[in-house]
Write a protein that holds these residues in place. Sequence first.
Motif, PDB file in Angstrom:
ATOM      1  N   ARG A   8      11.268   0.391   3.487  1.00  0.00           N
ATOM      2  CA  ARG A   8      12.358  -0.555   3.741  1.00  0.00           C
ATOM      3  C   ARG A   8      12.002  -1.419   4.940  1.00  0.00           C
ATOM      4  NH1 ARG A   8      15.752   1.130   7.916  1.00  0.00           N
ATOM      5  NH2 ARG A   8      15.365   3.270   8.579  1.00  0.00           N
ATOM      6  N   CYS A   9      12.734  -2.497   5.096  1.00  0.00           N
ATOM      7  CA  CYS A   9      12.555  -3.397   6.238  1.00  0.00           C
ATOM      8  C   CYS A   9      13.893  -3.524   6.956  1.00  0.00           C
ATOM      9  CB  CYS A   9      12.098  -4.769   5.784  1.00  0.00           C
ATOM     10  SG  CYS A   9      10.495  -4.753   4.997  1.00  0.00           S
ATOM     11  N   ASP A  10      13.850  -3.615   8.276  1.00  0.00           N
ATOM     12  CA  ASP A  10      15.086  -3.815   9.026  1.00  0.00           C
ATOM     13  C   ASP A  10      15.274  -5.296   9.329  1.00  0.00           C
ATOM     14  OD1 ASP A  10      13.445  -4.383  11.200  1.00  0.00           O
ATOM     15  OD2 ASP A  10      13.875  -2.519  12.254  1.00  0.00           O
ATOM     16  N   VAL A  11      16.366  -5.617  10.000  1.00  0.00           N
ATOM     17  CA  VAL A  11      16.698  -7.021  10.267  1.00  0.00           C
ATOM     18  C   VAL A  11      15.716  -7.704  11.213  1.00  0.00           C
ATOM     19  CG1 VAL A  11      19.146  -6.747   9.795  1.00  0.00           C
ATOM     20  CG2 VAL A  11      18.316  -6.400  12.110  1.00  0.00           C
ATOM     21  N   MET A  12      14.950  -6.933  11.972  1.00  0.00           N
ATOM     22  CA  MET A  12      13.974  -7.503  12.888  1.00  0.00           C
ATOM     23  C   MET A  12      12.616  -7.726  12.227  1.00  0.00           C
ATOM     24  SD  MET A  12      15.661  -7.990  15.591  1.00  0.00           S
ATOM     25  CE  MET A  12      14.392  -8.395  16.752  1.00  0.00           C
ATOM     26  N   GLY A  13      12.491  -7.334  10.946  1.00  0.00           N
ATOM     27  CA  GLY A  13      11.238  -7.528  10.232  1.00  0.00           C
ATOM     28  C   GLY A  13      10.308  -6.333  10.294  1.00  0.00           C
ATOM     29  N   ASN A  14      10.749  -5.217  10.889  1.00  0.00           N
ATOM     30  CA  ASN A  14       9.929  -4.006  10.941  1.00  0.00           C
ATOM     31  C   ASN A  14       9.889  -3.347   9.571  1.00  0.00           C
ATOM     32  OD1 ASN A  14       9.418  -3.937  13.840  1.00  0.00           O
ATOM     33  ND2 ASN A  14      11.619  -3.616  13.982  1.00  0.00           N
ATOM     34  N   THR A  15       8.753  -2.818   9.201  1.00  0.00           N
ATOM     35  CA  THR A  15       8.596  -2.091   7.947  1.00  0.00           C
ATOM     36  C   THR A  15       8.580  -0.599   8.250  1.00  0.00           C
ATOM     37  OG1 THR A  15       7.325  -3.881   6.960  1.00  0.00           O
ATOM     38  CG2 THR A  15       7.096  -1.718   5.951  1.00  0.00           C
ATOM     39  N   ILE A  16       9.432   0.142   7.544  1.00  0.00           N
ATOM     40  CA  ILE A  16       9.544   1.581   7.741  1.00  0.00           C
ATOM     41  C   ILE A  16       9.200   2.266   6.430  1.00  0.00           C
ATOM     42  CG2 ILE A  16      11.091   3.502   8.286  1.00  0.00           C
ATOM     43  CD1 ILE A  16      12.129   0.112   9.396  1.00  0.00           C
ATOM     44  N   ALA A  17       8.258   3.198   6.459  1.00  0.00           N
ATOM     45  CA  ALA A  17       7.878   3.961   5.270  1.00  0.00           C
ATOM     46  C   ALA A  17       8.172   5.429   5.548  1.00  0.00           C
ATOM     47  CB  ALA A  17       6.406   3.763   4.952  1.00  0.00           C
ATOM     48  N   ALA A  18       8.967   6.052   4.682  1.00  0.00           N
ATOM     49  CA  ALA A  18       9.324   7.461   4.842  1.00  0.00           C
ATOM     50  C   ALA A  18       8.800   8.253   3.659  1.00  0.00           C
ATOM     51  CB  ALA A  18      10.830   7.609   4.951  1.00  0.00           C
ATOM     52  N   LEU A  19       8.008   9.269   3.948  1.00  0.00           N
ATOM     53  CA  LEU A  19       7.450  10.110   2.905  1.00  0.00           C
ATOM     54  C   LEU A  19       8.473  11.122   2.418  1.00  0.00           C
ATOM     55  CD1 LEU A  19       4.961  10.737   1.255  1.00  0.00           C
ATOM     56  CD2 LEU A  19       4.166  12.209   3.091  1.00  0.00           C
ATOM     57  N   ASN A  20       9.255  11.696   3.314  1.00  0.00           N
ATOM     58  CA  ASN A  20      10.287  12.656   2.957  1.00  0.00           C
ATOM     59  C   ASN A  20      11.472  12.409   3.878  1.00  0.00           C
ATOM     60  OD1 ASN A  20      11.823  14.820   2.180  1.00  0.00           O
ATOM     61  ND2 ASN A  20      10.382  16.390   2.838  1.00  0.00           N
ATOM     62  N   SER A  21      12.268  11.410   3.581  1.00  0.00           N
ATOM     63  CA  SER A  21      13.325  10.965   4.493  1.00  0.00           C
ATOM     64  C   SER A  21      14.449  11.976   4.671  1.00  0.00           C
ATOM     65  CB  SER A  21      13.898   9.636   4.021  1.00  0.00           C
ATOM     66  OG  SER A  21      14.438   9.764   2.724  1.00  0.00           O
ATOM     67  N   SER A  22      14.565  12.966   3.793  1.00  0.00           N
ATOM     68  CA  SER A  22      15.624  13.965   3.934  1.00  0.00           C
ATOM     69  C   SER A  22      15.180  15.205   4.709  1.00  0.00           C
ATOM     70  CB  SER A  22      16.130  14.374   2.547  1.00  0.00           C
ATOM     71  OG  SER A  22      15.085  14.965   1.806  1.00  0.00           O
ATOM     72  N   ALA A  23      13.961  15.231   5.204  1.00  0.00           N
ATOM     73  CA  ALA A  23      13.454  16.373   5.962  1.00  0.00           C
ATOM     74  C   ALA A  23      14.206  16.515   7.287  1.00  0.00           C
ATOM     75  CB  ALA A  23      11.962  16.210   6.232  1.00  0.00           C
ATOM     76  N   PRO A  24      14.415  17.741   7.760  1.00  0.00           N
ATOM     77  CA  PRO A  24      15.136  17.937   9.020  1.00  0.00           C
ATOM     78  C   PRO A  24      14.331  17.486  10.251  1.00  0.00           C
ATOM     79  CG  PRO A  24      14.365  20.042   8.164  1.00  0.00           C
ATOM     80  CD  PRO A  24      14.071  19.009   7.117  1.00  0.00           C
ATOM     81  N   VAL A  25      13.008  17.482  10.151  1.00  0.00           N
ATOM     82  CA  VAL A  25      12.149  17.043  11.257  1.00  0.00           C
ATOM     83  C   VAL A  25      11.457  15.762  10.821  1.00  0.00           C
ATOM     84  CG1 VAL A  25      10.172  17.632  12.692  1.00  0.00           C
ATOM     85  CG2 VAL A  25      11.769  19.423  11.992  1.00  0.00           C
TER      86      VAL A  25
ATOM     87  N   TYR B 164       0.827  -1.209   0.000  1.00  0.00           N
ATOM     88  CA  TYR B 164       0.000   0.000   0.000  1.00  0.00           C
ATOM     89  C   TYR B 164       0.865   1.265   0.000  1.00  0.00           C
ATOM     90  CZ  TYR B 164      -3.394   3.476   1.630  1.00  0.00           C
ATOM     91  OH  TYR B 164      -4.188   4.590   1.762  1.00  0.00           O
ATOM     92  N   SER B 165       1.961   1.247   0.752  1.00  0.00           N
ATOM     93  CA  SER B 165       2.802   2.440   0.925  1.00  0.00           C
ATOM     94  C   SER B 165       3.852   2.627  -0.158  1.00  0.00           C
ATOM     95  CB  SER B 165       3.512   2.369   2.279  1.00  0.00           C
ATOM     96  OG  SER B 165       2.578   2.317   3.315  1.00  0.00           O
ATOM     97  N   SER B 166       4.199   1.575  -0.868  1.00  0.00           N
ATOM     98  CA  SER B 166       5.349   1.630  -1.774  1.00  0.00           C
ATOM     99  C   SER B 166       5.199   2.598  -2.939  1.00  0.00           C
ATOM    100  CB  SER B 166       5.667   0.236  -2.309  1.00  0.00           C
ATOM    101  OG  SER B 166       4.596  -0.244  -3.086  1.00  0.00           O
ATOM    102  N   ASP B 167       3.988   2.925  -3.360  1.00  0.00           N
ATOM    103  CA  ASP B 167       3.837   3.846  -4.481  1.00  0.00           C
ATOM    104  C   ASP B 167       3.965   5.308  -4.077  1.00  0.00           C
ATOM    105  OD1 ASP B 167       1.406   3.767  -3.133  1.00  0.00           O
ATOM    106  OD2 ASP B 167       0.212   4.108  -4.939  1.00  0.00           O
ATOM    107  N   ARG B 168       3.921   5.632  -2.770  1.00  0.00           N
ATOM    108  CA  ARG B 168       4.045   7.032  -2.358  1.00  0.00           C
ATOM    109  C   ARG B 168       5.152   7.282  -1.339  1.00  0.00           C
ATOM    110  NH1 ARG B 168      -0.840   5.248  -2.000  1.00  0.00           N
ATOM    111  NH2 ARG B 168      -1.463   4.310  -0.073  1.00  0.00           N
ATOM    112  N   CYS B 169       5.781   6.242  -0.821  1.00  0.00           N
ATOM    113  CA  CYS B 169       6.800   6.396   0.211  1.00  0.00           C
ATOM    114  C   CYS B 169       8.035   5.558  -0.117  1.00  0.00           C
ATOM    115  CB  CYS B 169       6.275   5.910   1.562  1.00  0.00           C
ATOM    116  SG  CYS B 169       4.883   6.813   2.200  1.00  0.00           S
ATOM    117  N   GLU B 170       9.127   5.910   0.522  1.00  0.00           N
ATOM    118  CA  GLU B 170      10.325   5.076   0.496  1.00  0.00           C
ATOM    119  C   GLU B 170      10.116   4.007   1.567  1.00  0.00           C
ATOM    120  OE1 GLU B 170      14.807   5.557   2.186  1.00  0.00           O
ATOM    121  OE2 GLU B 170      13.896   7.305   1.232  1.00  0.00           O
TER     122      GLU B 170
END
Length: 65
Positions: free
Chosen positions: A41-58, A33-39
């Motif tokens: 990724r998954c970490d080694v523990m199996g958590n899914t992280i979706a970033a809309l603007n990963s370079s933002a300062p906040v 669901y998130s892959s078409d609008r967000c970056e």
Amino acid sequence: MFSKNSMKFLEALMNSASPSGYESEAAKIYRDYSSDRCEVRCDVMGNTIAALNSSAPVRVLRNSF
């Protein structure tokens, strides 16, 4: 209110067989669901992280599985 796509996502998520410790089905639904609008990724523990603007300062936590 919700769009049709959002309602389909919510229905799929609620119908997934993902008890505590075995969330891979729900995580896949969320990634798809998130892959078409967000970056996404998954970490080694199996958590899914979706970033809309990963370079933002906040950064604000949106959701994690």
